[in-house]
Design a protein around this motif. Structure first.
Motif, PDB file in Angstrom:
ATOM      1  N   SER A  64       0.838  -1.194   0.000  1.00  0.00           N
ATOM      2  CA  SER A  64       0.000   0.000   0.000  1.00  0.00           C
ATOM      3  C   SER A  64       0.866   1.234   0.000  1.00  0.00           C
ATOM      4  CB  SER A  64      -0.911  -0.013   1.230  1.00  0.00           C
ATOM      5  OG  SER A  64      -1.538   1.230   1.387  1.00  0.00           O
ATOM      6  N   PRO A  65       0.396   2.325  -0.603  1.00  0.00           N
ATOM      7  CA  PRO A  65       1.145   3.570  -0.560  1.00  0.00           C
ATOM      8  C   PRO A  65       1.339   4.053   0.869  1.00  0.00           C
ATOM      9  CG  PRO A  65      -0.561   3.678  -2.230  1.00  0.00           C
ATOM     10  CD  PRO A  65      -0.794   2.439  -1.455  1.00  0.00           C
ATOM     11  N   SER A  66       0.437   3.651   1.778  1.00  0.00           N
ATOM     12  CA  SER A  66       0.615   4.014   3.175  1.00  0.00           C
ATOM     13  C   SER A  66       1.646   3.097   3.793  1.00  0.00           C
ATOM     14  CB  SER A  66      -0.721   3.880   3.920  1.00  0.00           C
ATOM     15  OG  SER A  66      -0.546   4.119   5.285  1.00  0.00           O
ATOM     16  N   LEU A 107      -7.351   6.253   1.307  1.00  0.00           N
ATOM     17  CA  LEU A 107      -6.777   7.344   2.099  1.00  0.00           C
ATOM     18  C   LEU A 107      -5.256   7.261   2.106  1.00  0.00           C
ATOM     19  CD1 LEU A 107      -9.205   7.380   5.187  1.00  0.00           C
ATOM     20  CD2 LEU A 107      -9.147   8.984   3.271  1.00  0.00           C
ATOM     21  N   GLY A 108      -4.736   6.033   2.164  1.00  0.00           N
ATOM     22  CA  GLY A 108      -3.287   5.866   2.153  1.00  0.00           C
ATOM     23  C   GLY A 108      -2.665   6.300   0.846  1.00  0.00           C
ATOM     24  N   LYS A 133      -0.648  13.728   4.453  1.00  0.00           N
ATOM     25  CA  LYS A 133      -1.393  14.681   5.279  1.00  0.00           C
ATOM     26  C   LYS A 133      -1.610  14.121   6.686  1.00  0.00           C
ATOM     27  CE  LYS A 133      -3.855  16.542   1.254  1.00  0.00           C
ATOM     28  NZ  LYS A 133      -5.171  16.663   0.576  1.00  0.00           N
ATOM     29  N   PHE A 134      -1.940  12.848   6.772  1.00  0.00           N
ATOM     30  CA  PHE A 134      -2.139  12.233   8.080  1.00  0.00           C
ATOM     31  C   PHE A 134      -0.833  12.210   8.870  1.00  0.00           C
ATOM     32  CE2 PHE A 134      -6.040  10.540   6.171  1.00  0.00           C
ATOM     33  CZ  PHE A 134      -6.925  10.573   7.242  1.00  0.00           C
ATOM     34  N   GLU A 135       0.261  11.859   8.207  1.00  0.00           N
ATOM     35  CA  GLU A 135       1.547  11.802   8.898  1.00  0.00           C
ATOM     36  C   GLU A 135       2.009  13.193   9.321  1.00  0.00           C
ATOM     37  OE1 GLU A 135       4.510   9.678   6.732  1.00  0.00           O
ATOM     38  OE2 GLU A 135       3.507   7.730   6.996  1.00  0.00           O
ATOM     39  N   ALA A 136       1.757  14.211   8.482  1.00  0.00           N
ATOM     40  CA  ALA A 136       2.160  15.577   8.816  1.00  0.00           C
ATOM     41  C   ALA A 136       1.360  16.110  10.001  1.00  0.00           C
ATOM     42  CB  ALA A 136       1.968  16.488   7.603  1.00  0.00           C
ATOM     43  N   LYS A 161      -0.977   6.892  10.966  1.00  0.00           N
ATOM     44  CA  LYS A 161      -1.497   5.655  10.387  1.00  0.00           C
ATOM     45  C   LYS A 161      -2.711   5.159  11.166  1.00  0.00           C
ATOM     46  CE  LYS A 161       0.957   1.860  10.711  1.00  0.00           C
ATOM     47  NZ  LYS A 161       2.004   0.846  10.464  1.00  0.00           N
ATOM     48  N   ALA A 162      -2.644   5.257  12.506  1.00  0.00           N
ATOM     49  CA  ALA A 162      -3.766   4.818  13.334  1.00  0.00           C
ATOM     50  C   ALA A 162      -5.003   5.685  13.102  1.00  0.00           C
ATOM     51  CB  ALA A 162      -3.366   4.858  14.819  1.00  0.00           C
ATOM     52  N   ILE A 163      -4.795   7.006  13.007  1.00  0.00           N
ATOM     53  CA  ILE A 163      -5.919   7.916  12.739  1.00  0.00           C
ATOM     54  C   ILE A 163      -6.503   7.657  11.360  1.00  0.00           C
ATOM     55  CG2 ILE A 163      -6.553  10.336  12.361  1.00  0.00           C
ATOM     56  CD1 ILE A 163      -6.256   9.740  15.262  1.00  0.00           C
ATOM     57  N   MET A 164      -5.657   7.299  10.401  1.00  0.00           N
ATOM     58  CA  MET A 164      -6.144   6.979   9.064  1.00  0.00           C
ATOM     59  C   MET A 164      -7.042   5.739   9.109  1.00  0.00           C
ATOM     60  SD  MET A 164      -3.987   6.519   5.532  1.00  0.00           S
ATOM     61  CE  MET A 164      -3.147   5.030   6.078  1.00  0.00           C
ATOM     62  N   HIS A 165      -6.648   4.731   9.874  1.00  0.00           N
ATOM     63  CA  HIS A 165      -7.484   3.538  10.058  1.00  0.00           C
ATOM     64  C   HIS A 165      -8.817   3.932  10.691  1.00  0.00           C
ATOM     65  CE1 HIS A 165      -5.064  -0.258   9.340  1.00  0.00           C
ATOM     66  NE2 HIS A 165      -4.192   0.701   9.067  1.00  0.00           N
TER      67      HIS A 165
END
Length: 303
Positions: free
Chosen positions: A6-8, A106-107, A113-116, A124-128
């Motif tokens: 995955s890109p994430s 999203l990944g 954006k999530f990592e920033a 990653k956890a918030i993306m999940h």
């Protein structure tokens, strides 16, 4: 078919077939083991009075079978099994199998954006969690099956001898009554479920969540399920009360809230939370743990 990265970073993409088989198996297993538990929780949440003593508790749970033999009482906890089978299996396939697709999207498009915003691990956890919340909102498409299941469990008189097709023809979009409350309940509940699990796996030092052992998946599922039940409890009570009313006497969510505040107090919004944590909690832990464990297993078998 080999898994695609995955890109994430740290998130491995499983095959669609593996997601379908893993989530579907979890739904079937959950239904077989926990349908009576779900009936008890729904009847406790639907009870508008105070329970004083074992006799009253017995009447709330077993209704007209309160004085029956133990086997008769047990089998009385299986109303609406057909609706439950359709709803629960489809729900688990949609939710547990669908969340990874939203997570992958999203990944691919928003990972940076999530990592920033939250850092690498937390991002990653918030993306999940966000993927879970979005898939939870969309779960309202299955609402009619949930409505029919709950009515069978808590208010069978609402059917008045009508079969499934007759009810669908008579009620139409009325079966989506309370969809706003269902979406409002699912959004934070699913966010907490997938987010709690993801944060637990981060705490356990996992960078690839699919590499979790059975034990690690179990611990993560407990964290996610507990967070989900607590966060969604008030809206779940409102949703259940909307859905268990007779078809011809619906009641709005705001009217229910007003009556609950007036007659039962603020604690009524957490009715059934203790039995849900003790009974429904293990059900959610079981199915979520099984799905998280089986999807990678099926993926490896299909490679």
């Amino acid at each position: 078919m080999s898994p695609i990265a995955s890109p994430s970073k740290g998130v491995r993409k499983e095959s669609g077939v593996a997601r379908l088989l893993g989530s579907g198996s979890a739904g079937i297993a959950e239904l077989a083991v926990f349908h009576p538990v779900d009936t008890i929780a729904k009847r406790l949440m639907s009870n508008t009075g105070k329970i004083n003593g074992v006799g009253q508790l017995n009447a709330v749970i077993f209704k007209e079978h309160a004085g029956a033999t133990l086997p008769r009482k047990f089998f009385s906890l299986f109303p609406g099994l057909g609706y439950a089978a359709g709803y629960k299996v489809l729900q688990r396939i949609y939710k547990y199998g669908g969340q990874p697709f939203v997570r992958d999207y999203l990944g691919q498009h928003h990972n940076e954006k999530f990592e920033a915003a939250f850092g690498k691990g937390s991002g990653k956890a918030i993306m999940h969690a966000t993927a879970g919340s979005l898939i939870g909102i969309g779960e309202i498409v299955l609402l009619p099956l949930d409505v029919l299941k709950i009515k069978r469990q808590t208010n069978p008189e609402a059917f008045r001898g009508r079969g499934l097709f007759k009810i669908v023809a008579d009620e139409g979009f009325g079966l989506y009554r309370g969809w706003q409350w269902t979406a409002a309940r699912n959004a934070p509940g699913s966010f907490a479920l997938f987010g709690g699990s993801a944060f637990a796996k981060e705490a356990l030092g996992l960078s690839d969540y699919n590499a979790a052992t059975w034990t690690q998946n179990f611990i993560a599922s407990i964290a996610g399920a507990s967070a989900s039940l607590i966060v969604s409890a008030p809206l779940d009570v409102i949703k259940t009360r909307i859905q268990n009313k007779n078809f011809e006497n619906p009641e709005s969510g705001f009217r229910i809230i007003s009556n609950m505040m007036k007659n039962e107090g603020i604690t009524s919004f957490f009715k059934g939370l203790t039995p849900k944590l003790l009974m429904t909690g293990p059900k959610l832990v079981f199915s979520f743990w099984l799905a998280q464990t089986l999807i990678p297993i099926f993926d490896k078998k299909l490679m």
